[in-house]
Design an enzyme around this catalytic site. Structure first.
Site, PDB file in Angstrom:
ATOM      1  N   LYS A  93       0.833  -1.224   0.000  1.00 11.91           N
ATOM      2  CA  LYS A  93       0.000   0.000   0.000  1.00 11.91           C
ATOM      3  C   LYS A  93       0.854   1.255   0.000  1.00 11.91           C
ATOM      4  O   LYS A  93       0.770   2.103   0.901  1.00 11.91           O
ATOM      5  CB  LYS A  93      -0.980   0.012   1.169  1.00 11.91           C
ATOM      6  CG  LYS A  93      -1.982  -1.134   1.112  1.00 11.91           C
ATOM      7  CD  LYS A  93      -3.152  -0.907   2.047  1.00 11.91           C
ATOM      8  CE  LYS A  93      -4.129  -2.055   1.998  1.00 11.91           C
ATOM      9  NZ  LYS A  93      -3.643  -3.290   2.670  1.00 11.91           N
TER      10      LYS A  93
HETATM   11  P1  BMP Z   1      -8.462 -11.064   6.854  1.00 11.63           P
HETATM   12  O1  BMP Z   1      -9.238 -11.910   5.844  1.00 11.63           O
HETATM   13  O2  BMP Z   1      -7.708 -11.895   7.838  1.00 11.63           O
HETATM   14  O3  BMP Z   1      -9.291  -9.990   7.485  1.00 11.63           O
HETATM   15  O4  BMP Z   1      -7.294 -10.325   6.034  1.00 11.63           O
HETATM   16  C1  BMP Z   1      -7.575  -9.353   5.064  1.00 11.63           C
HETATM   17  C2  BMP Z   1      -6.312  -8.930   4.348  1.00 11.63           C
HETATM   18  O5  BMP Z   1      -6.658  -8.051   3.289  1.00 11.63           O
HETATM   19  C3  BMP Z   1      -5.312  -8.185   5.220  1.00 11.63           C
HETATM   20  O6  BMP Z   1      -4.005  -8.592   4.822  1.00 11.63           O
HETATM   21  C4  BMP Z   1      -5.520  -6.716   4.871  1.00 11.63           C
HETATM   22  O7  BMP Z   1      -4.313  -5.979   4.917  1.00 11.63           O
HETATM   23  C5  BMP Z   1      -6.048  -6.770   3.444  1.00 11.63           C
HETATM   24  N1  BMP Z   1      -7.019  -5.707   3.095  1.00 11.63           N
HETATM   25  C6  BMP Z   1      -8.263  -5.602   3.712  1.00 11.63           C
HETATM   26  O8  BMP Z   1      -8.586  -6.397   4.592  1.00 11.63           O
HETATM   27  N2  BMP Z   1      -9.131  -4.614   3.328  1.00 11.63           N
HETATM   28  C7  BMP Z   1      -8.851  -3.696   2.366  1.00 11.63           C
HETATM   29  O9  BMP Z   1      -9.678  -2.852   2.049  1.00 11.63           O
HETATM   30  C8  BMP Z   1      -7.598  -3.800   1.729  1.00 11.63           C
HETATM   31  C9  BMP Z   1      -6.706  -4.800   2.097  1.00 11.63           C
HETATM   32  O10 BMP Z   1      -5.546  -4.917   1.484  1.00 11.63           O
END
Ligand code: BMP
Length: 260
Positions: A93
């Site tokens: 990002k």
């Molecule tokens: P999780 O499914 O465990 O919540 O992980 C989501 C992943 O996606 C994380 O690595 C986070 O940085 C990324 N992410 C997100 O959740 N929402 C966004 O809008 C953008 C992301 O990159």
């Protein structure tokens, strides 16, 4: 309409080499699953990549959270990616002036451009960031997912910000792999891949503002091409089994979506 087109047809329209490669992997492995490998130890990260590798098109990392990071981690990670045919995707990002991003992308401890064909970028700071990624040192075939919407509650992204982000992406068809978003956004370019994080079957949210949709919802209602699943897989008792389950649900939803 992108949503009704097959990946095969869209692959032909993609101008970014990593988008072409992703479309090809998705077709061949029949998977639109990108796993978020948010894992704190290098050994655990490698074991996790090996376990989910057969079921994914991309492995999304936050390499700066690995507590025992050492550049020697990269080679075995690349070998696993090659063996299982998935793309390494560093979710950095980038959000600074172009010159700083150039350094963050290609220099420093992580030397991201040397091993990650895919990265994420914020549009916030303007197109100089994209120019920096385009012209930095590193492997030639590279792609960017530009963040147009976020899954977190209370985020400050407005409708106009989202629209202007899409416009910015369309100015860079050779560099942009796709858009990170949460809704079926309008883009003139079916060669762009829509990446949707915040996907899980078990929970609707976490305790720090993350919001989840089901795999069916993101593909059939939100326009997701690739779905990012993190803890839904990494915290499952058997990540390989969970990955296979998500893969199948997502792939069937894609087939359902393109069915005329
Ligand atoms: P999780 O499914 O465990 O919540 O992980 C989501 C992943 O996606 C994380 O690595 C986070 O940085 C990324 N992410 C997100 O959740 N929402 C966004 O809008 C953008 C992301 O990159």
């Amino acid at each position: 309409n992108r949503l009704k087109m097959s990946f095969e047809d869209r692959e032909k329209l993609a101008k970014n080499p990593v988008a072409k490669r992703l479309f090809e992997i998705m077709r061949n492995k029949q998977t639109t699953l990108c796993v978020a490998a948010d894992i704190l130890s290098a050994t655990d990260l490698l074991n996790f990549a090996e376990a989910v590798g057969p079921h994914i098109c991309a492995l999304k990392t936050h390499i700066d959270i690995v507590e025992d990071f050492n550049p020697n981690l990269i080679q075995p990670l690349q070998q696993i990616a090659d063996r299982h045919n998935f793309v390494l995707f560093e979710d950095r990002k980038f959000a600074d002036i172009g010159k700083t991003v150039e350094y963050q992308y290609s220099k420093g401890l992580y030397s991201i451009s040397s091993w990650a064909p895919l990265v994420t970028v914020h549009s916030l700071m303007g197109p100089g960031v994209l120019d920096a990624i385009k012209s930095s040192d590193g492997a030639k075939a590279r792609g960017v997912f530009l963040l147009a919407e976020a899954s977190s509650a209370g985020n400050l992204i407005s409708e106009n910000y989202t629209k202007d982000t899409i416009k910015m992406a369309e100015q860079y068809p050779e560099l942009i792999t796709g858009i990170v978003c949460q809704s079926p956004l309008f883009t003139n370019n079916p060669g762009f891949i829509q990446l949707c994080p915040g996907v899980q079957l078990e929970n609707k949210q976490d305790n720090l503002g993350q919001k989840y949709n089901s795999p069916l919802t993101v593909v059939l209602e939100k326009g997701a091409d690739v779905a990012v699943v993190g803890r839904g897989i990494s915290q499952a008792p058997e990540p390989a089994v969970a990955a296979e389950k998500y893969k199948k649900i997502l792939w069937n939803a894609y087939l359902e979506r393109i069915k005329t």
